[in-house]
Design a protein around this motif. Structure first.
Motif, short mmCIF file in Angstrom:
data_model
loop_
_atom_site.label_atom_id
_atom_site.label_comp_id
_atom_site.label_asym_id
_atom_site.label_seq_id
_atom_site.Cartn_x
_atom_site.Cartn_y
_atom_site.Cartn_z
N LEU A 134 48.26 43.62 32.71
CA LEU A 134 48.14 42.64 33.80
C LEU A 134 49.50 42.31 34.39
O LEU A 134 50.51 42.28 33.69
CB LEU A 134 47.49 41.36 33.27
CG LEU A 134 46.07 41.50 32.70
CD1 LEU A 134 45.69 40.23 31.95
CD2 LEU A 134 45.08 41.79 33.82
N THR A 135 49.50 42.01 35.70
CA THR A 135 50.72 41.52 36.34
C THR A 135 50.82 40.00 36.12
O THR A 135 49.83 39.35 35.75
CB THR A 135 50.70 41.78 37.85
OG1 THR A 135 49.62 41.04 38.42
CG2 THR A 135 50.55 43.26 38.16
N VAL A 136 51.99 39.45 36.39
CA VAL A 136 52.16 38.00 36.26
C VAL A 136 51.20 37.28 37.22
O VAL A 136 50.60 36.26 36.88
CB VAL A 136 53.63 37.60 36.55
CG1 VAL A 136 53.76 36.08 36.57
CG2 VAL A 136 54.55 38.19 35.50
N GLU B 178 48.29 38.33 38.24
CA GLU B 178 46.92 38.39 37.69
C GLU B 178 46.75 37.39 36.54
O GLU B 178 45.68 36.78 36.39
CB GLU B 178 46.62 39.82 37.21
CG GLU B 178 46.42 40.80 38.37
CD GLU B 178 46.42 42.26 37.94
OE1 GLU B 178 45.84 43.08 38.65
OE2 GLU B 178 47.03 42.59 36.90
N ILE B 179 47.79 37.21 35.76
CA ILE B 179 47.73 36.23 34.66
C ILE B 179 47.59 34.82 35.23
O ILE B 179 46.79 34.00 34.74
CB ILE B 179 49.00 36.35 33.77
CG1 ILE B 179 48.97 37.68 33.02
CG2 ILE B 179 49.09 35.18 32.79
CD1 ILE B 179 50.28 38.04 32.34
N ALA B 180 48.32 34.54 36.31
CA ALA B 180 48.21 33.22 36.96
C ALA B 180 46.79 33.02 37.49
O ALA B 180 46.21 31.93 37.37
CB ALA B 180 49.23 33.11 38.09
N ALA B 181 46.20 34.08 38.04
CA ALA B 181 44.84 33.99 38.57
C ALA B 181 43.84 33.71 37.45
O ALA B 181 42.91 32.92 37.62
CB ALA B 181 44.48 35.28 39.29
N ILE B 182 44.05 34.34 36.30
CA ILE B 182 43.17 34.08 35.15
C ILE B 182 43.29 32.62 34.73
O ILE B 182 42.28 31.93 34.52
CB ILE B 182 43.53 35.03 33.98
CG1 ILE B 182 43.04 36.44 34.28
CG2 ILE B 182 42.95 34.52 32.66
CD1 ILE B 182 43.50 37.50 33.29
N ALA C 279 55.50 43.39 35.98
CA ALA C 279 56.02 43.65 37.33
C ALA C 279 55.64 45.10 37.61
O ALA C 279 56.41 46.01 37.39
CB ALA C 279 57.52 43.45 37.36
N LYS C 280 54.41 45.31 38.05
CA LYS C 280 53.79 46.64 38.01
C LYS C 280 54.43 47.64 38.97
O LYS C 280 54.51 47.39 40.16
CB LYS C 280 52.31 46.51 38.33
CG LYS C 280 51.51 47.75 37.99
CD LYS C 280 50.04 47.52 38.20
CE LYS C 280 49.39 46.88 36.99
NZ LYS C 280 47.96 46.65 37.18
N THR C 281 54.90 48.72 38.39
CA THR C 281 55.43 49.81 39.21
C THR C 281 54.93 51.12 38.62
O THR C 281 55.70 52.01 38.33
CB THR C 281 56.97 49.81 39.23
OG1 THR C 281 57.44 49.83 37.88
CG2 THR C 281 57.54 48.62 39.96
N TRP C 282 53.63 51.23 38.37
CA TRP C 282 53.10 52.46 37.80
C TRP C 282 53.36 53.62 38.74
O TRP C 282 53.23 53.50 39.93
CB TRP C 282 51.59 52.35 37.55
CG TRP C 282 51.23 51.28 36.58
CD1 TRP C 282 50.57 50.13 36.87
CD2 TRP C 282 51.52 51.23 35.19
NE1 TRP C 282 50.43 49.37 35.73
CE2 TRP C 282 51.01 50.03 34.69
CE3 TRP C 282 52.19 52.10 34.31
CZ2 TRP C 282 51.12 49.67 33.37
CZ3 TRP C 282 52.30 51.73 32.99
CH2 TRP C 282 51.77 50.54 32.53
#
Lengths: 176, 326
Positions: free
Chosen positions: B145-147, B149-153, B322-325
């Motif tokens: 999860l991104t930060v 997405e975690i805030a959204a959860i 900090a997603k950079t896949w």
């Protein structure tokens, strides 16, 4: 447990001590340490029956330890002893790991320690020794309590002169 | 202050964690009920009780990870683990399997339940269902999860969230990865060990140090180069004329610099991976992160790069946060 491994031959180096007395002292130290830390063998489980070749690359001998038999053997570098697992590295790496100054996996990641043979046995030994919080100076002092103060002074002197880790580090001594 | 949840694979590591400033320590029994079932690791029942007493005497909590999935016909082993953790005074158990969660909720109603990362609950609906059905109080979020997405959860759940900030990094959805099982026949999710040591072999060759898992060559490293863990997800493979890390480079997670953002995102607890590591690792990492969470509380800048030597591949990443896949 995998089959027997043999160590590639290494050039023979001059030995500082006759091997049999050194092996006798190391076996005595091992028996005493296992007596003082009985949880080591229990934590190792079946892996205590393995033969571990300890190849300290900057000393002129090989060490073969058999925890379940409480036996240590010292061999010339030209020997090719049968063993189940092998750990190879410099003396400083072994002592730092034993005393909790350095993490075993970090030494492995950096290539300062390499392993061969039965990986599960190596892990069991490493984890059991880490939990035992061994202090080599105190183990040596425990062999002859009357000589304990002298052993501690000598150990401190050697530690300052060589930079080797010769006693268990405390929480505040673990390096940043 | 954010709660710092620290690993302990042995009683000595538990004491080291507490003395280095852990608010909470997590550990497991010496069997396949926990996901770090490595040789020479973990706690007997007596060691667990003594460890919990040690931590409680110093104001720290102990969580017991019982986070593998019970095998059909062998559920008693997992049920006993929950009962013994409760009897020893554990502050919570960390569970993944819904059957075991149901058992714990019914038989041990006073026992606090945390949802393991192994459950891979990655959205508010899933997390809230675990809370409603079993009374789960905290969820350990998957490392995908991104930060944001975690805030959204956190905006959509009352369940506390705990996130990994340091250590080995699973790139797969945890609890659902079968890579190691394909190579060894043993499942990390049911037998409790990814890349079991019994199936790992290292050898020095003319080409470098080779690591094999279940007989498969998974990487070869030149002498003096950083060595990774022997996991398939970090393996270096050749396909056609290309050779590289297909799944993930051998790096560890270090989210120190994201602690203020995670705090702002509503995260309750920060988790350090590494029950398979030594007490030296525990002391260094816990001390560094305790200083970091205290700095975050004061609004001070985050320290960086203190722990690189302890990381797999001697390199660190902020992972998916900090997603950079590629």
């Amino acid at each position: 447990m995998p089959g027997r491994m043999t160590q590639p031959p290494m050039p023979a180096l001059p030995l500082p001590l006759p091997l049999s007395p050194l092996a006798a002292v190391l076996s005595m130290l091992m028996r005493s340490t296992l007596r003082r830390h009985p949880a080591i063998l229990g934590r190792m489980g079946a892996a205590a029956g393995a033969r571990f070749l300890i190849d300290v690359t900057n000393v002129p001998v090989l060490l073969l330890i058999e925890p379940a038999l409480r036996r240590a053997r010292v061999l010339p570098r030209s020997a090719r002893p049968a063993h189940d697992a092998a750990i190879r590295g410099r003396l400083s790496a072994f002592l730092s790991m034993l005393h909790g100054a350095e993490d075993g996996d970090a030494l492995f990641f950096s290539g300062e320690l390499t392993i061969g043979g039965d990986t599960a046995a190596v892990l069991a030994l490493r984890n059991a020794l880490d939990d035992a919080e061994i202090d080599l100076t105190e183990e040596i002092a425990g062999l002859a309590p009357a000589a304990g103060p002298m052993a501690r002074r000598l150990s401190g002197l050697l530690e300052r002169r060589t930079g080797l880790s010769l006693h268990r580090v405390t929480e505040t001594e673990v390096r940043e | 202050m954010m709660e710092l949840v620290c690993p302990a694979g042995t009683p000595a590591a538990l004491r080291a964690a507490v003395e280095a400033g852990a608010h909470t320590v997590y550990c497991g029994f010496a069997d396949e009920t926990n996901a770090r079932n490595f040789p020479g690791l973990n706690f007997s029942r007596e060691e667990m009780a003594a460890g919990i007493d040690f931590a409680h005497d110093r104001g720290a909590k102990v969580l017991v990870a019982i986070n593998t999935f019970p095998r059909a016909g062998a559920q008693d082993l997992w049920h006993r683990a929950v009962a013994d953790a409760a009897a020893a005074g554990a502050d919570a158990v960390i569970l993944a399997d819904i059957g075991l969660l149901a058992h714990a909720a019914e038989r041990h109603p006073g026992l606090r339940l945390h949802l393991s990362v192994q459950a891979a609950a990655a959205n508010p609906d899933a997390i809230n269902l675990y809370a409603q059905a079993f009374g789960v109080r905290r969820v350990v979020l998957p490392r995908v999860l991104t930060v944001e997405e975690i805030a959204a959860i956190n905006r959509e759940t009352e369940v506390e969230t705990e996130v990994f900030v340091f250590g080995g990094l699973c790139v797969m959805a945890e609890g659902r990865c079968s890579l190691s099982s394909y190579a060894t026949g043993l499942s990390p999710n049911m037998n409790g060990v990814c890349s079991p040591a019994s199936h790992v072999a290292y050898a020095e060759t003319a080409k470098g140090q080779e690591a094999r898992l279940g007989g498969f060559l998974i990487h070869r490293t030149a002498r003096g180069a950083p060595v990774p863990y022997p996991t398939l997800c970090k393996g270096c493979f050749t396909s056609g004329d290309q050779t590289g890390h297909i799944f993930e480079d051998p790096v560890s997670l270090d989210a120190t610099r994201l602690i203020p953002a995670l705090r702002k995102a509503g995260v309750s607890a920060l988790k350090i991976e590494g029950r398979q590591r030594s007490r030296a690792y525990v002391t260094q990492v816990v001390r560094a992160f305790r200083a970091a969470v205290e700095a975050a509380e004061r609004g001070d800048p985050m320290p960086e790069g203190l722990l690189t030597r302890l990381t797999e591949g001697q390199a660190a990443t902020t992972g998916a946060y900090a997603k950079t896949w590629r």
